[in-house]
Design a protein around this motif. Sequence first.
Motif, PDB file in Angstrom:
ATOM      1  N   LEU A 115       0.829  -1.206   0.000  1.00  0.00           N
ATOM      2  CA  LEU A 115       0.000   0.000   0.000  1.00  0.00           C
ATOM      3  C   LEU A 115       0.866   1.260   0.000  1.00  0.00           C
ATOM      4  CD1 LEU A 115      -2.909  -0.868   2.482  1.00  0.00           C
ATOM      5  CD2 LEU A 115      -2.974  -0.801  -0.008  1.00  0.00           C
ATOM      6  N   ILE A 116       1.957   1.211   0.749  1.00  0.00           N
ATOM      7  CA  ILE A 116       2.875   2.350   0.767  1.00  0.00           C
ATOM      8  C   ILE A 116       3.499   2.541  -0.615  1.00  0.00           C
ATOM      9  CG2 ILE A 116       5.019   3.256   1.755  1.00  0.00           C
ATOM     10  CD1 ILE A 116       4.317   1.735   4.321  1.00  0.00           C
ATOM     11  N   LYS A 117       3.884   1.440  -1.235  1.00  0.00           N
ATOM     12  CA  LYS A 117       4.467   1.521  -2.583  1.00  0.00           C
ATOM     13  C   LYS A 117       3.439   2.039  -3.587  1.00  0.00           C
ATOM     14  CE  LYS A 117       8.020  -2.047  -2.055  1.00  0.00           C
ATOM     15  NZ  LYS A 117       8.541  -3.342  -2.564  1.00  0.00           N
ATOM     16  N   LEU A 118       2.184   1.672  -3.408  1.00  0.00           N
ATOM     17  CA  LEU A 118       1.119   2.186  -4.272  1.00  0.00           C
ATOM     18  C   LEU A 118       1.002   3.697  -4.127  1.00  0.00           C
ATOM     19  CD1 LEU A 118      -1.370   1.926  -6.106  1.00  0.00           C
ATOM     20  CD2 LEU A 118      -2.726   1.385  -4.063  1.00  0.00           C
ATOM     21  N   LEU A 119       1.079   4.172  -2.894  1.00  0.00           N
ATOM     22  CA  LEU A 119       0.996   5.604  -2.625  1.00  0.00           C
ATOM     23  C   LEU A 119       2.172   6.336  -3.277  1.00  0.00           C
ATOM     24  CD1 LEU A 119      -0.733   7.666  -1.150  1.00  0.00           C
ATOM     25  CD2 LEU A 119       0.612   7.258   0.908  1.00  0.00           C
ATOM     26  N   LEU A 120       3.341   5.735  -3.222  1.00  0.00           N
ATOM     27  CA  LEU A 120       4.520   6.339  -3.845  1.00  0.00           C
ATOM     28  C   LEU A 120       4.370   6.369  -5.368  1.00  0.00           C
ATOM     29  CD1 LEU A 120       7.327   4.691  -1.678  1.00  0.00           C
ATOM     30  CD2 LEU A 120       6.638   7.097  -1.658  1.00  0.00           C
ATOM     31  N   ARG A 121       3.833   5.310  -5.944  1.00  0.00           N
ATOM     32  CA  ARG A 121       3.632   5.275  -7.398  1.00  0.00           C
ATOM     33  C   ARG A 121       2.651   6.356  -7.843  1.00  0.00           C
ATOM     34  NH1 ARG A 121       3.587  -0.354  -6.678  1.00  0.00           N
ATOM     35  NH2 ARG A 121       1.317  -0.456  -6.921  1.00  0.00           N
ATOM     36  N   ILE A 122       1.576   6.507  -7.067  1.00  0.00           N
ATOM     37  CA  ILE A 122       0.596   7.555  -7.377  1.00  0.00           C
ATOM     38  C   ILE A 122       1.266   8.923  -7.317  1.00  0.00           C
ATOM     39  CG2 ILE A 122      -1.515   8.692  -6.598  1.00  0.00           C
ATOM     40  CD1 ILE A 122      -2.460   5.972  -5.546  1.00  0.00           C
ATOM     41  N   GLY A 123       2.092   9.126  -6.293  1.00  0.00           N
ATOM     42  CA  GLY A 123       2.783  10.398  -6.131  1.00  0.00           C
ATOM     43  C   GLY A 123       3.724  10.700  -7.279  1.00  0.00           C
ATOM     44  N   ARG A 124       4.446   9.685  -7.745  1.00  0.00           N
ATOM     45  CA  ARG A 124       5.354   9.890  -8.873  1.00  0.00           C
ATOM     46  C   ARG A 124       4.573  10.186 -10.150  1.00  0.00           C
ATOM     47  NH1 ARG A 124       8.832   6.129  -6.114  1.00  0.00           N
ATOM     48  NH2 ARG A 124       7.662   4.351  -6.938  1.00  0.00           N
ATOM     49  N   ILE A 172      14.502   2.364  -1.142  1.00  0.00           N
ATOM     50  CA  ILE A 172      15.354   3.368  -0.504  1.00  0.00           C
ATOM     51  C   ILE A 172      14.520   4.278   0.387  1.00  0.00           C
ATOM     52  CG2 ILE A 172      16.827   5.390  -0.918  1.00  0.00           C
ATOM     53  CD1 ILE A 172      17.820   4.041  -3.461  1.00  0.00           C
ATOM     54  N   ILE A 173      13.390   4.734  -0.133  1.00  0.00           N
ATOM     55  CA  ILE A 173      12.510   5.608   0.649  1.00  0.00           C
ATOM     56  C   ILE A 173      12.044   4.914   1.918  1.00  0.00           C
ATOM     57  CG2 ILE A 173      10.264   6.765   0.698  1.00  0.00           C
ATOM     58  CD1 ILE A 173      10.613   7.348  -2.271  1.00  0.00           C
ATOM     59  N   ILE A 174      11.569   3.690   1.777  1.00  0.00           N
ATOM     60  CA  ILE A 174      11.048   2.948   2.924  1.00  0.00           C
ATOM     61  C   ILE A 174      12.147   2.682   3.950  1.00  0.00           C
ATOM     62  CG2 ILE A 174      10.053   0.732   3.649  1.00  0.00           C
ATOM     63  CD1 ILE A 174       8.546   0.729   0.942  1.00  0.00           C
ATOM     64  N   LYS A 175      13.344   2.329   3.461  1.00  0.00           N
ATOM     65  CA  LYS A 175      14.463   2.058   4.365  1.00  0.00           C
ATOM     66  C   LYS A 175      14.865   3.301   5.138  1.00  0.00           C
ATOM     67  CE  LYS A 175      17.863  -0.396   6.056  1.00  0.00           C
ATOM     68  NZ  LYS A 175      17.611  -1.515   6.992  1.00  0.00           N
ATOM     69  N   VAL A 176      14.958   4.436   4.450  1.00  0.00           N
ATOM     70  CA  VAL A 176      15.368   5.686   5.106  1.00  0.00           C
ATOM     71  C   VAL A 176      14.330   6.117   6.138  1.00  0.00           C
ATOM     72  CG1 VAL A 176      15.756   8.153   4.745  1.00  0.00           C
ATOM     73  CG2 VAL A 176      16.807   6.490   3.206  1.00  0.00           C
ATOM     74  N   PHE A 177      13.058   6.063   5.751  1.00  0.00           N
ATOM     75  CA  PHE A 177      11.995   6.433   6.682  1.00  0.00           C
ATOM     76  C   PHE A 177      12.014   5.513   7.902  1.00  0.00           C
ATOM     77  CE2 PHE A 177      10.429   9.304   3.624  1.00  0.00           C
ATOM     78  CZ  PHE A 177       9.350  10.012   4.138  1.00  0.00           C
ATOM     79  N   THR A 178      12.102   4.211   7.661  1.00  0.00           N
ATOM     80  CA  THR A 178      12.052   3.239   8.758  1.00  0.00           C
ATOM     81  C   THR A 178      13.221   3.423   9.724  1.00  0.00           C
ATOM     82  OG1 THR A 178      10.951   1.612   7.340  1.00  0.00           O
ATOM     83  CG2 THR A 178      11.989   0.787   9.340  1.00  0.00           C
ATOM     84  N   SER A 179      14.419   3.571   9.180  1.00  0.00           N
ATOM     85  CA  SER A 179      15.613   3.727  10.025  1.00  0.00           C
ATOM     86  C   SER A 179      15.554   5.013  10.834  1.00  0.00           C
ATOM     87  CB  SER A 179      16.873   3.723   9.146  1.00  0.00           C
ATOM     88  OG  SER A 179      16.993   2.504   8.446  1.00  0.00           O
ATOM     89  N   SER A 180      15.164   6.100  10.172  1.00  0.00           N
ATOM     90  CA  SER A 180      15.119   7.395  10.844  1.00  0.00           C
ATOM     91  C   SER A 180      14.056   7.424  11.938  1.00  0.00           C
ATOM     92  CB  SER A 180      14.844   8.508   9.828  1.00  0.00           C
ATOM     93  OG  SER A 180      15.848   8.548   8.843  1.00  0.00           O
TER      94      SER A 180
END
Length: 210
Positions: A133-142, A154-162
């Motif tokens: 679902l998160i990837k779907l949201l990112l695809r819509i945004g792009r 990369i986006i998910i990893k950075v968000f999760t780690s931070s």
Amino acid sequence: MINTTNKIVESEIGEKLINLLNNKFSSNGYQKFTVDELANELHISKKTIYKSFLQKEDLVRKLLIDKLNFAYTVIVANIQAQTNVVDKFVEFSKMIKDHFVFFNGESLNRLKHYHPKLANEIITFKNERVIPLIKLLLRIGRKQKIILDIQDEIIIKVFTSSLSSIAEMKNNSNDNLSYHKAFITAFDMLLNGILTKKGKQLLINKKDKQ
């Protein structure tokens, strides 16, 4: 009438148990506990607890699976809402803020140590239901030229780690207000990092309306 009364009592006890466990976990995610500790805090017997939950994992499962299902429902409703992607991410951040402490990597690792089957079930649900679902949201945004062309992983990893680092601040402080402010600030910084010029303007417009 006796059976009905007992069910009501057991239901009330079950609710108190869930609330107590929720309070324990809301500070820093899953923590080891004993049924004796719960019984002492609620001033009831262990036998009474086992009438509502056959084993300790059943109690943990009830709390975490209910939260996970609620979070999933919120994400689905958010994606289906007639709003732009920036609005969706802002709403998404509110849900994550309240649930991330339960499902971050550290909390799930502790859970996996004591209840591996439940932990794996939650991880599978996240990977197979939530992440898509998160990837779907990112695809819509792009597609709408709101999100930069950065790989989902990369986006998910950075968000999760931070955000995991921010969650650790909650572990070391009882100041929920500070945690909430830190979380929102970090999320805003991360969100700005993946937004296009168009997306950043949408975010500015949203904040101006608040």
